[in-house]
Enzyme design. Structure first.
Site, PDB file in Angstrom:
ATOM      1  CD  GLU A  42      43.717  37.516  38.095  1.00 44.47           C
ATOM      2  OE1 GLU A  42      44.913  36.645  37.105  1.00 44.47           O
ATOM      3  OE2 GLU A  42      43.444  38.770  37.698  1.00 44.47           O
ATOM      4  CE  LYS A 114      47.349  38.668  34.027  1.00 42.52           C
ATOM      5  NZ  LYS A 114      47.415  38.246  34.951  1.00 42.52           N
ATOM      6  CB  CYS A 155      43.950  40.156  35.215  1.00 41.72           C
ATOM      7  SG  CYS A 155      44.047  41.059  36.563  1.00 41.72           S
TER       8      CYS A 155
END
Length: 284
Positions: A42, A114, A155
């Site tokens: 990330e 995300k 994440c």
């Protein structure tokens, strides 16, 4: 079908050019060791807490340095390159935390924004408000490659099992979790969450991570790893420093794991009833 996968561990700073050079060096290292799929962490392009500094280096994806370099590397090396994510300027003036997947011809196969924003106050006084700068995505992604079907996450998404279940039900055999986990939360939860996502979906998990103390002052947990569908850690890195984590992925292990524990097949729809408890009791 088997293939060699690599998770690249980095300690990205605030300079996208330097980070791009580090990415290129590590991706080439992975390819030289036989990897045909390479994943970076990330925020490969830059870890920058200062919003003014971040906006100064932002580009849209057509002009982004990391995006361009990843496509070039994929074409040069004849491999699939997955940029775990980098900050991208959106047309509406907001920022996307966006991952990219490139084919061996350098073609962009897919991108993923995300979905879940890390908004939290930690026990050590740290606080994070990812939603103050980034616009969350709303679309899960599954991509069929010649050697496996991949599902995407970034994440904090790892804490939302419904995302991974939806991707597994759509055919994902490899779940990807590039990350920049904080040291505190990583020590407590990183490995157990990754192994849980692998076990409950009977899928491989590949998680490239940021590691160490960064120029902007934050500290990330590292421990990039690759996990098999039975929850076994096939390969992992340390908590600091650059690394290339490699593992041979035998996709037939997915079918075998799902055959032994057919929870995807056995899943049932259900309703939830919520009732208030009744006060009172038996008199003494």
């Amino acid at each position: 079908m088997t293939f060699k996968a690599a998770a690249i561990q980095m300690c990205s700073g605030v300079d996208p050019q330097r980070n791009a050079d580090t990415m290129a060096r590590l991706v080439r290292d992975a390819a030289a060791q036989g990897a045909v799929y390479v994943q970076t962490p990330e925020m490969t392009g830059a870890l920058q807490k200062d919003r003014v500094g971040l906006r100064a280096i932002l580009r849209d994806e057509s002009a982004d340095l990391i995006v361009a370099r990843a496509g070039e590397l994929a074409r040069e090396l004849g491999i699939h390159v997955h940029v775990g994510s980098t900050a991208i300027a959106r047309p509406d003036g907001k920022i996307a935390n966006r991952g990219f997947l490139f084919s061996p011809t350098g073609e962009r196969l897919s991108s993923y924004d995300k979905i879940h924003m890390f908004d939290v106050d930690l026990d050590n006084g740290e606080n994070w408000r990812e939603s103050s700068a980034y616009e969350p995505g709303s679309q899960a992604r599954v991509v069929e490659l010649p050697f496996a079907t991949l599902g995407f996450a970034i994440c904090y998404d790892v804490r939302f099992p419904q995302l991974f279940r939806a991707e597994a039900m759509a055919g994902a055999e490899v779940l990807t979790v590039p990350a920049a986990f904080t040291r505190q939360t990583g020590e407590a939860h990183w490995e157990v969450l990754l192994r849980a996502r692998a076990i409950e979906n009977g899928a491989f998990v590949i998680a490239a991570a940021q590691a160490g103390i960064h120029e902007d002052g934050r500290e990330t947990f590292g421990h990039s790893m690759i996990i098999d569908p039975w929850g076994k850690v096939l390969a992992s890195a340390a908590g600091t420093g650059e690394a290339v984590v490699l593992a041979e992925i035998d996709v037939s292990a997915v079918k075998a794991a799902r055959g032994k524990i057919p929870n995807l097949k056995n899943a049932r729809e259900f309703t939830l009833e919520q009732s208030a408890g009744k006060a009172g009791g038996v008199a003494a």
